[in-house]
Design a protein around this motif. Structure first.
Motif, PDB file in Angstrom:
ATOM      1  N   GLN A  12       0.814  -1.107  -0.300  1.00  0.00           N
ATOM      2  CA  GLN A  12      -0.126  -0.042  -0.040  1.00  0.00           C
ATOM      3  C   GLN A  12       0.680   1.403   0.087  1.00  0.00           C
ATOM      4  OE1 GLN A  12      -2.226  -0.644   3.627  1.00  0.00           O
ATOM      5  NE2 GLN A  12      -0.793   0.548   4.880  1.00  0.00           N
ATOM      6  N   THR A  33      -0.554   5.054  -1.631  1.00  0.00           N
ATOM      7  CA  THR A  33      -0.599   6.101  -0.264  1.00  0.00           C
ATOM      8  C   THR A  33       0.416   7.241  -0.648  1.00  0.00           C
ATOM      9  OG1 THR A  33      -0.930   4.392   1.189  1.00  0.00           O
ATOM     10  CG2 THR A  33      -0.254   6.564   1.880  1.00  0.00           C
ATOM     11  N   GLN A  74      -0.474  11.292  -0.908  1.00  0.00           N
ATOM     12  CA  GLN A  74       0.196  12.157  -0.077  1.00  0.00           C
ATOM     13  C   GLN A  74       0.627  13.116  -0.855  1.00  0.00           C
ATOM     14  OE1 GLN A  74       3.135   9.687   1.639  1.00  0.00           O
ATOM     15  NE2 GLN A  74       2.051   9.260   3.369  1.00  0.00           N
ATOM     16  N   GLN A 122      -3.681   9.258   4.228  1.00  0.00           N
ATOM     17  CA  GLN A 122      -4.282   8.124   4.174  1.00  0.00           C
ATOM     18  C   GLN A 122      -5.273   7.813   3.238  1.00  0.00           C
ATOM     19  OE1 GLN A 122      -3.567   5.053   6.089  1.00  0.00           O
ATOM     20  NE2 GLN A 122      -1.664   6.190   6.489  1.00  0.00           N
ATOM     21  N   ILE A 123      -5.164   6.519   2.819  1.00  0.00           N
ATOM     22  CA  ILE A 123      -6.545   6.036   1.771  1.00  0.00           C
ATOM     23  C   ILE A 123      -7.388   5.252   2.644  1.00  0.00           C
ATOM     24  CG2 ILE A 123      -6.950   4.585  -0.275  1.00  0.00           C
ATOM     25  CD1 ILE A 123      -4.154   5.078  -1.068  1.00  0.00           C
ATOM     26  N   GLY A 126      -5.170   2.533   5.563  1.00  0.00           N
ATOM     27  CA  GLY A 126      -3.623   1.903   5.690  1.00  0.00           C
ATOM     28  C   GLY A 126      -3.126   1.340   7.335  1.00  0.00           C
TER      29      GLY A 126
END
Length: 356
Positions: free
Chosen positions: A205, A209, A213, A219-220, A235
């Motif tokens: 991830q 991510t 950013q 975050q996702i 995440g």
């Protein structure tokens, strides 16, 4: 697993503590480590003599299977200290249970509970001065196990090392978090290892991510891999949505980690007669709730993050800002949970475990 007789821990103490070299008011998460570490090797079909030694580098062969096939799982937990200097763990038996669930999924032998609890508490006793009292202070504890057998054939290893290392911690996130709802990438899929704290879950991830950013998001929030229609977890956190006065979180599954903080928040909500629904929740539902004003809060929960309010989310190029709630559930639950962890409130569920 085969029943094993517990062996007392071999202990080598550090000659001089490093604690005086640490500025506890300015700590980057996970970069400073305590004086000692615990480890125990699995060879010849059995866990061997557990040991505690000074924190130090290890020698490991380049052909160790962990480097090639990713057999590694871990846990995250914390120790706290109250105003009287007493130290506590939070739900440690749940961490032991979960690391063994993760290990089994990656064909790693389970670690005995007696070894885990004795090693953990002995390590905490030895490095107790590293647990600082006060709101926001804790000692982050990282149990993990990895395959160190030197062989590069694609098969489960025959040798493993179980370890516990510790790092003084303050807040993981400062301030509120902005998130993207996943539209393309997936964290995990049905039948996979999403429910396990496998090291590779996090590596996979990092790239998506990093893209988030660059757009200003920390975050996702991942969606289901099949349709990307249903919200699951972030995440580093499980996710809660508050619509009007109802708290909603996704059910655990093959894809979602059974978070210990998540379970604690569900229980605290029930204790305070706040309605909780554990069910699938769609992107469409949350976007509509944001539009009509019924979406009051989104927050993440996790051992490192504790509870992190989410101030905005983006999906399909639409950005939704979430106004501050005057009666914030995130604020309520964070205070309640931290009071229990730091022995400042009644622990009616028996979550605290005193280190004696």
């Amino acid at each position: 697993m085969t029943e094993q007789k517990y062996n007392e821990i071999d202990i080598v103490k550090i000659e001089k503590t490093k604690i005086n070299d640490v500025d506890f008011n300015n700590i980057d998460f996970g970069r400073k480590f305590t004086d000692h570490m615990f480890y125990c090797d699995f060879v010849d079909g059995a866990w061997q003599q557990p040991k505690i030694v000074p924190y130090q580098p290890m020698t490991i062969e380049p052909s160790a299977r962990v480097f090639h096939y990713g057999q590694a799982v871990f846990e995250g937990m914390k120790a706290y200290k109250d105003s009287n200097g007493n130290a506590f763990l939070f739900r440690p038996e749940d961490n032991h249970k979960r690391i063994n669930i993760s290990a089994a999924r990656l064909a790693i032998p389970e670690f005995p509970k007696e070894y885990f609890m004795k090693g953990l508490t002995t390590l905490m006793q030895m490095d107790k001065d590293w647990i600082k009292p006060g709101a926001g202070n804790s000692l982050y504890i990282r149990p993990f196990v990895f395959a160190f057998e030197p062989a590069i054939s694609a098969a489960p290893a025959q040798a493993y090392r179980f370890m516990i290392i510790c790092s003084p911690a303050k807040a993981y996130y400062t301030g509120k978090v902005r998130v993207l709802f996943a539209e393309k990438y997936s964290r995990s899929a049905d039948g996979g290892v999403g429910f396990a704290k496998a090291a590779g879950n996090y590596a996979a991830q990092f790239y998506p991510t990093s893209l988030a950013q660059k757009k200003g998001y920390q975050q996702i929030i991942w969606t289901d891999a099949n349709t990307h229609e249903y919200l699951e977890e972030a995440g580093t956190m499980n996710i809660f949505f508050r619509i009007n006065d109802t708290l909603i979180t996704a059910p655990t599954s093959d894809r979602i980690l059974d978070g210990i903080t998540r379970k604690s928040i569900i229980q605290l909500a029930q204790d305070t007669n706040i309605a909780v629904e554990v069910r699938r929740i769609s992107v469409v539902e949350i976007k509509e709730a944001a539009r009509n004003g019924s979406l009051k809060e989104i927050f993440g929960t996790g051992t490192a993050a504790v509870i992190s309010p989410i101030s905005a989310f983006e999906h399909a190029e639409e950005v939704f800002e979430i106004p501050d709630a005057s009666d914030s559930y995130a604020t309520l639950f964070k205070k309640t949970l931290m009071d229990i962890q730091q022995n400042a409130a009644e622990d009616k569920h028996g979550w605290r475990y005193e280190i004696k």
